[in-house]
Design a protein around this motif. Structure first.
Motif, mmCIF file in Angstrom:
data_model
loop_
_atom_site.group_PDB
_atom_site.id
_atom_site.type_symbol
_atom_site.label_atom_id
_atom_site.label_comp_id
_atom_site.label_asym_id
_atom_site.label_seq_id
_atom_site.Cartn_x
_atom_site.Cartn_y
_atom_site.Cartn_z
ATOM 1 N N GLY A 179 0.750 -1.321 -0.124
ATOM 2 C CA GLY A 179 -0.163 -0.021 0.118
ATOM 3 C C GLY A 179 0.941 1.213 -0.138
ATOM 4 N N LEU A 180 0.462 2.277 -0.929
ATOM 5 C CA LEU A 180 1.300 3.504 -0.984
ATOM 6 C C LEU A 180 0.498 4.485 -0.736
ATOM 7 C CD1 LEU A 180 4.160 4.558 -1.638
ATOM 8 C CD2 LEU A 180 3.500 4.730 -4.046
ATOM 9 N N GLY A 181 0.720 5.537 0.263
ATOM 10 C CA GLY A 181 0.085 6.650 0.190
ATOM 11 C C GLY A 181 1.061 7.986 0.433
ATOM 12 N N VAL A 182 0.608 9.143 -0.196
ATOM 13 C CA VAL A 182 1.711 10.140 -0.343
ATOM 14 C C VAL A 182 1.022 11.428 0.377
ATOM 15 C CG1 VAL A 182 2.977 11.799 -1.523
ATOM 16 C CG2 VAL A 182 2.786 9.556 -2.557
ATOM 17 N N ARG A 184 3.305 18.402 2.794
ATOM 18 C CA ARG A 184 4.134 18.580 4.100
ATOM 19 C C ARG A 184 3.232 19.128 5.424
ATOM 20 N NH1 ARG A 184 6.593 24.563 2.257
ATOM 21 N NH2 ARG A 184 6.733 23.163 0.704
ATOM 22 N N ASP A 185 1.931 19.205 5.097
ATOM 23 C CA ASP A 185 1.260 19.544 6.355
ATOM 24 C C ASP A 185 0.307 18.040 6.875
ATOM 25 O OD1 ASP A 185 1.675 22.057 6.428
ATOM 26 O OD2 ASP A 185 0.343 22.703 4.895
ATOM 27 N N GLY A 186 0.707 17.041 5.999
ATOM 28 C CA GLY A 186 0.273 15.721 6.516
ATOM 29 C C GLY A 186 -0.978 15.300 5.952
ATOM 30 N N TYR A 187 -1.546 16.070 4.797
ATOM 31 C CA TYR A 187 -2.929 15.665 4.109
ATOM 32 C C TYR A 187 -2.565 14.635 3.045
ATOM 33 C CZ TYR A 187 -5.028 19.499 6.929
ATOM 34 O OH TYR A 187 -5.454 20.347 7.628
ATOM 35 N N LEU A 188 -3.365 13.620 2.885
ATOM 36 C CA LEU A 188 -3.224 12.686 1.962
ATOM 37 C C LEU A 188 -3.546 13.159 0.641
ATOM 38 C CD1 LEU A 188 -2.622 9.457 1.294
ATOM 39 C CD2 LEU A 188 -5.226 9.368 1.302
#
Length: 638
Positions: free
Chosen positions: A16-19, A22-26
């Motif tokens: 599973g890959l999630g990006v 810089r503020d932590g939002y997907l």
């Protein structure tokens, strides 16, 4: 073309890959992620990594500090109900997650990349393995406890290695032994059986049973123990026996118990047989002298011939002595049975005692073809023995010699050292065959069934020797005679005679000592405490020249002694109301002078001791003999 190919990579990698920005939002999640979490991109777009309830506060703090984190999550979907919408409800999955901070060339934070691997299946498999291992360990522990409780030991023999491995929960401390070691620890007589078993099981030969009993010498043990082994074979995929499992149980106590039972059974059967023989012998042996006593007593009243009367009297006395000897042997047998032969050592003058015995034995020899000799090599010999048992051994030896010597010579004698006395009786009789010698000291054994006696005399001698710490034995040759001997250990004081010619006595040398003057005592006042009419009548006849008073109970005896003065009292032990011992003790409280003679059919040494302790001056056993009565009267009523 290359850019298109590279763009497909995130969609096809198995992680599973999630990006996140810089503020932590997907901002992006690949298809593997969407399937893992049961969502669409729309459902999770712009969720913030710092709001994820399945990430710990510690890990979130590390991310804020600019550090990468890795963690394993027991992911609870029910916690995500307010975080994002998902079709997965009420279950948990195991994820291995890694969050890496993305930075530009100048080190500025640009975002976060999260990789996630679903290890739920693997985790479940691991959990099953762990549970299985726990069950195995638990089973092993229970098996170990069961083996210990049953005093069992389990060994696995690995055929290819030739090694035995002992079952143990602590695998790191497992005990192992080589085949050679096991072979050498087995009793030599059982080794071939053990080797044959291994060969048969290894080659899958059919055996009648799957167990074997072997004698094994354990480490640090001096004696072989009996073990029962139950075995089973383990085969590999090709059908070859690779392991033989043995369950070992110590059955030594069982074997000993069985052996003891067999011995006890055999002993009981032998004792029963011997006692049956003994009872048959006793019936014959008691009736024989009793027949003579009754028969000649009747003839004695019918004849007026003086010589016949003397002959009948002598025959009655001889058979009475035989009957008394039978009863004495039976009483001693009862003591042997319970292992309580009384031994009371006292200082004995053996020169005098053996001389008296010789004169007594001389009177027993009625066969003119047999002579008795006495060898006494000492002028003084003092030792510590039980007088009664010393006489008993000598008497049994001489009696046997007289019985089995139809003609020839019997020699009795003794010899000393400072620590021991050896008495012996040598005869020129029929001797003992070799095949019967091992039975000589057995109870109820009679080598000649026609010879009179109980078959107890020599076994009693053996019991006396064992009890006193002495030794007894014999040497014999058929038709050449026998020599029986007894060795007693004691401090001995002795002085040897200077000339051996003085050490032998023959019948002629002591004829003068065999002539006893008749003692006649009269006009004495005598109390007879006796409840049996026949016994009182006998004493009355024997003491007819004296003034006799009778008491039937112990109480009556006390009253008569208080009322009258007597020269002597003959006290029966067993009487109604009050027995003789109690009566004697009461009399001694007020009268210490009058001689009291215990007169009883109780013949044990303990009976004599009890009578003397109660206050009796002398102990006399029934049947009563006239010369003994007269000697006592002469001694106490001078």
């Amino acid at each position: 073309m290359e850019n298109e190919l590279l763009s497909l990579v995130p969609e096809y990698i198995p992680l599973g890959l999630g990006v996140y920005d810089r503020d932590g939002y997907l901002k992006y999640a690949n298809n593997t992620t969407l399937k893992m979490f049961g969502v669409t991109m729309k459902d999770i777009y712009n969720i913030n990594i710092f709001d994820d309830p399945n990430i710990t506060a510690e890990d979130k703090e590390l991310l804020k500090q600019g550090l990468n984190v890795s963690f394993e999550t027991d992911y609870d979907f029910d916690l995500c109900e307010k975080f994002y919408e998902t079709a997965i409800k009420g279950i948990r999955k195991y994820f291995v997650t890694k969050v890496t901070i993305m930075q530009d060339s100048e080190g500025n934070r640009q975002g976060y990349i999260l990789t996630c691997e679903d290890v739920t299946l693997k985790k479940m498999q691991e959990q099953k393995i762990i549970e299985s291992y726990k069950k195995i360990k638990s089973t092993q522990k229970e098996l170990s406890l069961a083996l210990n409780a049953g005093k069992l030991t389990s060994w696995n023999y690995y055929v290819s290695e030739g090694m035995f491995y002992k079952f143990d929960v602590q695998v790191e401390n497992i005990e192992k032994r080589s085949l050679q070691f096991i072979y050498e620890s087995i009793h030599p007589d059982d080794r071939s059986k053990f080797v044959a078993l291994l060969e048969a099981v290894t080659h899958k030969q059919k055996l009648p049973e799957n167990k074997i009993t072997l004698r094994v010498l354990e480490i640090n043990s001096e004696n072989y123990c009996y073990y029962s082994f139950v075995y089973s074979a383990v085969e590999d995929e090709e059908g070859r026996v690779v392991i033989i499992t043995f369950i070992q149980r110590d059955i030594t106590e069982d074997i000993i118990y069985q052996q003891n039972l067999i011995m006890a059974k055999n002993k009981a059967e032998e004792a029963d047989k011997l006692k049956s023989t003994f009872l048959a012998n006793m019936s014959h042996e008691i009736r024989t002298p009793l027949n003579a006593i009754v028969g000649f007593s009747e003839l004695l009243t019918e004849t007026d011939d003086t010589e016949e009367k003397l002959e009948y009297k002598q025959l009655i006395e001889t058979n009475s002595e035989i009957l008394l000897k039978l009863i004495g042997d039976i009483l001693d047998l009862s003591k042997i049975e319970v292992g309580s032969i009384d031994i009371n050592r006292q200082k004995l003058n053996l020169c005098q005692l053996c001389d008296e015995l010789y004169r007594s034995f001389q009177q027993r020899i009625k066969n003119p073809k047999v002579t008795l000799k006495f060898i006494n090599p000492y002028t003084k010999c003092v030792a510590y023995f039980d007088k009664y048992r010393f006489i008993q051994v000598f008497t049994n030896f001489v009696t046997n010699a007289i019985k089995y010597t139809p003609q020839g010579e019997i020699t009795m004698g003794y010899e000393c050292t400072p620590e021991r006395v050896r008495i012996y009786v040598r005869d020129s009789g029929i001797g003992i065959p070799d095949e019967k010698k091992h039975r000589i000291f057995n109870r109820f054994e009679k080598l000649d069934t026609f010879a009179q006696g109980t078959g107890l005399g020599l076994s009693i001698c053996k019991a006396i020797a064992d009890t006193t710490g002495g030794e007894v034995g014999f040497e014999s040759k058929v038709n050449a005679g026998s020599e029986f001997w007894y060795i007693g250990y004691s401090e001995v004081e002795y002085i040897e005679k200077s000339e051996m010619s003085d050490t032998e006595k023959s019948p002629k040398d002591i004829e003068h000592s065999l002539v006893t003057s008749s003692i006649k005592i009269k006009d004495l006042s005598i109390l007879i405490a006796e409840d049996n009419n026949s016994n009182f009548l006998l004493i009355k006849k024997l003491l007819k020249d004296n003034q006799l008073t009778r008491a039937i109970t112990g109480v009556e005896a006390i009253e008569k002694i208080k009322a009258q003065t007597f020269d002597i009292v003959f006290m029966d032990i067993r009487m109604p109301v009050m027995n003789g011992l109690e009566a004697t003790a009461s009399i001694r409280e007020f009268n210490q002078i009058t001689p009291i003679i215990a007169l009883t059919a109780n013949a044990f040494e303990s009976d004599r001791e009890n009578a003397l302790a109660a206050g009796c001056n002398h102990f006399m056993t029934k049947p009563v003999k006239k010369h003994e009565l007269m000697e006592l009267l002469s001694k106490y009523c001078r």
